[in-house]
Design an enzyme around this catalytic site. Structure first.
Site, PDB file in Angstrom:
ATOM      1  N   GLU A  63       0.784  -0.965  -0.092  1.00 14.19           N
ATOM      2  CA  GLU A  63       0.083  -0.188   0.104  1.00 14.19           C
ATOM      3  C   GLU A  63       0.852   1.208   0.037  1.00 14.19           C
ATOM      4  O   GLU A  63       0.352   2.304  -0.797  1.00 14.19           O
ATOM      5  CB  GLU A  63      -0.903  -0.158   1.358  1.00 14.19           C
ATOM      6  CG  GLU A  63      -1.973   0.992   1.162  1.00 14.19           C
ATOM      7  CD  GLU A  63      -2.887   0.591   2.615  1.00 14.19           C
ATOM      8  OE1 GLU A  63      -3.067   1.621   3.145  1.00 14.19           O
ATOM      9  OE2 GLU A  63      -3.597  -0.634   2.607  1.00 14.19           O
ATOM     10  N   ASP A  64       1.902   1.333   0.601  1.00 10.96           N
ATOM     11  CA  ASP A  64       2.646   2.515   0.851  1.00 10.96           C
ATOM     12  C   ASP A  64       3.966   2.545   0.228  1.00 10.96           C
ATOM     13  O   ASP A  64       4.909   3.387   0.595  1.00 10.96           O
ATOM     14  CB  ASP A  64       2.852   2.833   2.406  1.00 10.96           C
ATOM     15  CG  ASP A  64       1.714   2.957   3.236  1.00 10.96           C
ATOM     16  OD1 ASP A  64       0.662   3.357   2.549  1.00 10.96           O
ATOM     17  OD2 ASP A  64       1.721   2.874   4.395  1.00 10.96           O
TER      18      ASP A  64
END
Length: 178
Positions: A63-64
């Site tokens: 996600e990051d």
């Protein structure tokens, strides 16, 4: 490649640390890896399952960072990759406003297996403590979202569920007195 249980957790720690290199926690300025480590420790307090602990360390990587799920699968195998996949938000900005995106992610998590919900509870616990302490304005929005999320995380570990529910209850008890 096959890893012994301890090796998978150790490898996940180094992998997540490298993936999050240079990222800082929003409120504290600490290295971002502090959060995945905290989540993994919370998970380890209720299970010794190395796949769950490794996935807790890796839960924000896809996600990051620039790492994708196929890289997680190549490095850690399908079991850990599957857990990370469940833990990765499916919503994106084009899906609408924050409320709409959180509803999409919550709906998906409602179908997640117990081990995924357990890791998500650990994530909620660690994030809640930080947000309540450092950003009371955002905490109002965040805690409403977490209240709704708890409605669907009922398959997760009961100890962590109670702890997360207590954080939400305590937050609203304090806020209602202000």
């Amino acid at each position: 490649m096959s890893y012994q249980p301890f090796d998978a957790v150790k490898k996940a720690l180094f992998f997540a640390e490298d993936a999050h290199k240079g990222q800082k926690r929003k409120y504290t300025g600490e290295n971002y890896i502090v959060h995945p480590i905290a989540v993994s420790k919370i998970v380890a307090s209720v299970t010794s399952d190395p796949a769950m602990i490794a996935a807790a360390l890796l839960h924000d990587v896809v996600e990051d960072t620039s790492i994708n799920l196929s890289e997680i699968q190549d490095e850690f195998g399908p079991e850990i990759a599957n857990l990370v996949d469940w833990l990765t938000d499916i919503s994106c900005p084009s899906d609408g406003n924050r409320k709409t995106r959180k509803a999409l992610d919550r709906e998906r998590l409602s179908h997640a297996p117990a081990d995924v919900q357990t890791i998500k509870l650990a994530d909620l616990i660690d994030n809640s403590d930080s947000i309540i302490k450092h950003d009371p304005n955002f905490a109002v929005i965040y805690m409403k979202e977490k209240t709704k999320l708890l409605e669907v995380l009922t398959k997760g570990d009961s100890t962590l569920f109670k702890k997360a529910k207590n954080i939400v209850f305590t937050y609203y008890s304090i806020v209602s007195k202000v």
